[in-house]
Design an enzyme around this catalytic site. Structure first.
Site, PDB file in Angstrom:
ATOM      1  N   GLU A  98       2.066   1.831  -3.469  1.00 38.51           N
ATOM      2  CA  GLU A  98       1.006   2.417  -4.308  1.00 38.51           C
ATOM      3  C   GLU A  98       0.967   3.936  -4.145  1.00 38.51           C
ATOM      4  O   GLU A  98       0.865   4.682  -5.123  1.00 38.51           O
ATOM      5  CB  GLU A  98      -0.339   1.807  -3.926  1.00 38.51           C
ATOM      6  CG  GLU A  98      -1.541   2.477  -4.555  1.00 38.51           C
ATOM      7  CD  GLU A  98      -2.698   2.611  -3.589  1.00 38.51           C
ATOM      8  OE1 GLU A  98      -3.302   3.704  -3.554  1.00 38.51           O
ATOM      9  OE2 GLU A  98      -3.002   1.628  -2.881  1.00 38.51           O
ATOM     10  N   HIS A  99       1.068   4.392  -2.907  1.00 38.19           N
ATOM     11  CA  HIS A  99       1.082   5.838  -2.661  1.00 38.19           C
ATOM     12  C   HIS A  99       2.290   6.504  -3.311  1.00 38.19           C
ATOM     13  O   HIS A  99       2.183   7.581  -3.897  1.00 38.19           O
ATOM     14  CB  HIS A  99       1.108   6.110  -1.155  1.00 38.19           C
ATOM     15  CG  HIS A  99      -0.235   6.124  -0.513  1.00 38.19           C
ATOM     16  ND1 HIS A  99      -0.767   7.237   0.083  1.00 38.19           N
ATOM     17  CD2 HIS A  99      -1.178   5.139  -0.385  1.00 38.19           C
ATOM     18  CE1 HIS A  99      -1.971   6.951   0.560  1.00 38.19           C
ATOM     19  NE2 HIS A  99      -2.238   5.678   0.303  1.00 38.19           N
TER      20      HIS A  99
ATOM     21  N   GLU B 136      -4.231   8.067   7.347  1.00 35.69           N
ATOM     22  CA  GLU B 136      -5.215   7.131   6.783  1.00 35.69           C
ATOM     23  C   GLU B 136      -5.510   5.993   7.756  1.00 35.69           C
ATOM     24  O   GLU B 136      -6.657   5.569   7.918  1.00 35.69           O
ATOM     25  CB  GLU B 136      -4.700   6.588   5.458  1.00 35.69           C
ATOM     26  CG  GLU B 136      -5.681   5.718   4.703  1.00 35.69           C
ATOM     27  CD  GLU B 136      -5.147   5.229   3.369  1.00 35.69           C
ATOM     28  OE1 GLU B 136      -5.889   4.508   2.676  1.00 35.69           O
ATOM     29  OE2 GLU B 136      -3.999   5.569   3.017  1.00 35.69           O
TER      30      GLU B 136
ATOM     31  N   HIS C 253       0.825  -1.202   0.000  1.00 36.11           N
ATOM     32  CA  HIS C 253       0.000   0.000   0.000  1.00 36.11           C
ATOM     33  C   HIS C 253       0.865   1.261   0.000  1.00 36.11           C
ATOM     34  O   HIS C 253       0.561   2.235  -0.693  1.00 36.11           O
ATOM     35  CB  HIS C 253      -0.924  -0.022   1.220  1.00 36.11           C
ATOM     36  CG  HIS C 253      -1.736   1.212   1.397  1.00 36.11           C
ATOM     37  ND1 HIS C 253      -1.445   2.169   2.348  1.00 36.11           N
ATOM     38  CD2 HIS C 253      -2.826   1.682   0.723  1.00 36.11           C
ATOM     39  CE1 HIS C 253      -2.307   3.146   2.267  1.00 36.11           C
ATOM     40  NE2 HIS C 253      -3.170   2.881   1.293  1.00 36.11           N
TER      41      HIS C 253
END
Length: 419
Positions: A49-50, A126, A46
């Site tokens: 991905e950022h 997040e 993840h």
């Protein structure tokens, strides 16, 4: 028409031209996600991905955004447990630009240390937001309860203490282990030309060697309970049973069953527990699948005073479905599934996604007629049989969040199922 080409290094290119459409969806799906992480890497897929949007060897983060938005398109990404997607929606003439940008962020990220620190803080925010969203975090905890101490059971976001330590070498290592062309599918739908996309893909990917990716840890369903007590307005209740994997013969049966049980306002759980008894505002059932396992889940949000009654009534409805699920209920569930499939495919983004998932699972893309036939082949007796086998499982999983002190524990629910 769906067309598929596999390049010499294993990259698969799949497209579907949609006549009359002015726009297109195009993206690269990497067949690596949360379950491909080692324990110390939890959250790295993840994080990666950022970082894809934070700059490449030829574009800054702003230039990446401007390249797509200057032509009126949008670009995005997501990470799941089995894949990571990078995709864009643009007008037909801008498909080559979109592919150039997407391949650039996937193949050429620079992982600038300053940008890593900025994005680390974003991800930590997040994670905090997820913890403040009970009807989201409950499913992470349910996953962990079903598959404890396994990659497939860990949160995709990762724990904050691990995210706080990831550096450039960690990101580069995950890329080197999982981002080979043989682990990617380039998918496009809408106003697209297959030959032109293949030609451009060959120019971009031709020199990239295949990577022998290690197989992920095989999922082991264990089924436990996780109860997090907190002063909230509601108790969030999630109960799960092991379900069929993608290639399991029971897959469509489980999906029809879950739809009939809790897939809409006419479903059993909604009618009995919300409409007749008023025990909750939200309740539903769903069947999800992975490469080697699956999960049938029932979720509800209710008050502290009603959670015990809701849990017991849910168990009773699960048992009753194995005995008296009607032909009308099954027919309605089949119709809902087929309509949902067809309505979703009015979007090129949904078509691109569907092609990827089927190509990853089957090595081909079944036609809509074939899928409809499989759904229609699910009979009432098959649903009843599946329901009976499911509730006979001994290892269910339970997650509770909120003022859940009065909620029954998993052992009590198992005894009620067996009674």
């Amino acid at each position: 028409m769906i067309e598929i080409t596999t390049l010499s290094n294993g990259l698969r290119v799949v497209t579907e031209a949609m006549p009359g459409l002015a726009s297109a969806s195009i993206g690269i799906w990497v067949l690596a996600g949360g379950r491909h992480e080692r324990p110390e890497q939890n959250g790295i897929a993840h994080f990666l991905e950022h970082m894809a949007f934070k700059g490449t060897k030829t574009r800054t983060a702003l230039q990446i955004a401007e390249a797509i938005e200057d032509v009126g398109g949008y670009i995005n990404a997501y990470t799941s447990r089995e894949m990571t997607a990078y995709y864009a929606r643009v007008l037909g003439p801008d498909v080559p630009l979109a592919l150039d940008v997407i391949s650039d962020i996937v193949l050429n990220p620079v992982f600038d240390q300053r940008e890593i620190e900025v994005e680390r803080n974003v991800i930590l925010q997040e994670i905090g937001q997820a913890l403040d969203t009970p009807d989201d975090i409950i499913f992470d905890w349910l996953q962990e309860a079903a598959y404890p101490d396994q990659a497939i059971g860990r949160t995709i976001l990762g724990p904050s203490e691990k995210v706080a330590k990831f550096g450039r070498e960690d990101l580069s290592r995950f890329v080197s282990e999982h981002y080979g062309p043989d682990q990617m599918i380039l998918s496009a739908a809408g106003a697209v030309d297959h030959a032109a996309i293949v030609k451009q893909a060959e120019a971009i990917f031709a020199t990239r060697p295949a990577i022998l990716q290690a197989a992920p840890q095989i999922a082991r369903w264990e089924g436990r309970e996780r109860r997090e007590l907190k002063e909230l307005e509601q108790v969030h209740f999630a109960l799960a049973f092991e379900g069929p994997a993608y290639r399991d013969a029971d897959l469509y049966t489980a999906q029809v069953y879950a739809t009939a049980l809790g897939g809409g306002m006419s479903s059993r759980l909604f009618q009995k527990i919300r409409e007749e008894r008023g025990l909750c505002y939200s309740i539903f059932a769903q069947a999800g699948a992975y490469d080697d396992t699956g999960m049938v889940t029932v979720y509800a949000g209710t008050s502290e005073e009603e959670v015990a009654g809701l849990a017991d009534l849910t168990i009773d409805e699960l048992k009753r479905a194995a005995d008296d699920m009607t032909e009308a209920e099954v027919a309605r569930a089949r119709a809902q599934m087929k309509a949902g499939l067809l309505m979703g495919l009015e979007s090129p983004s949904s078509r691109a996604e569907r092609m990827v998932r089927n190509l990853a699972i089957w090595g081909r893309v079944p036609g809509l007629d074939e899928v409809a036939e499989r759904i229609d082949a699910v009979s009432r007796d098959a649903v009843r049989d599946y329901a009976g086998r499911m509730i006979a499982q001994e290892r269910n999983a339970l997650a509770l969040y909120g003022p859940a002190g009065a909620a029954p524990d998993l052992d009590r629910l198992r005894r009620r199922l067996a009674a």
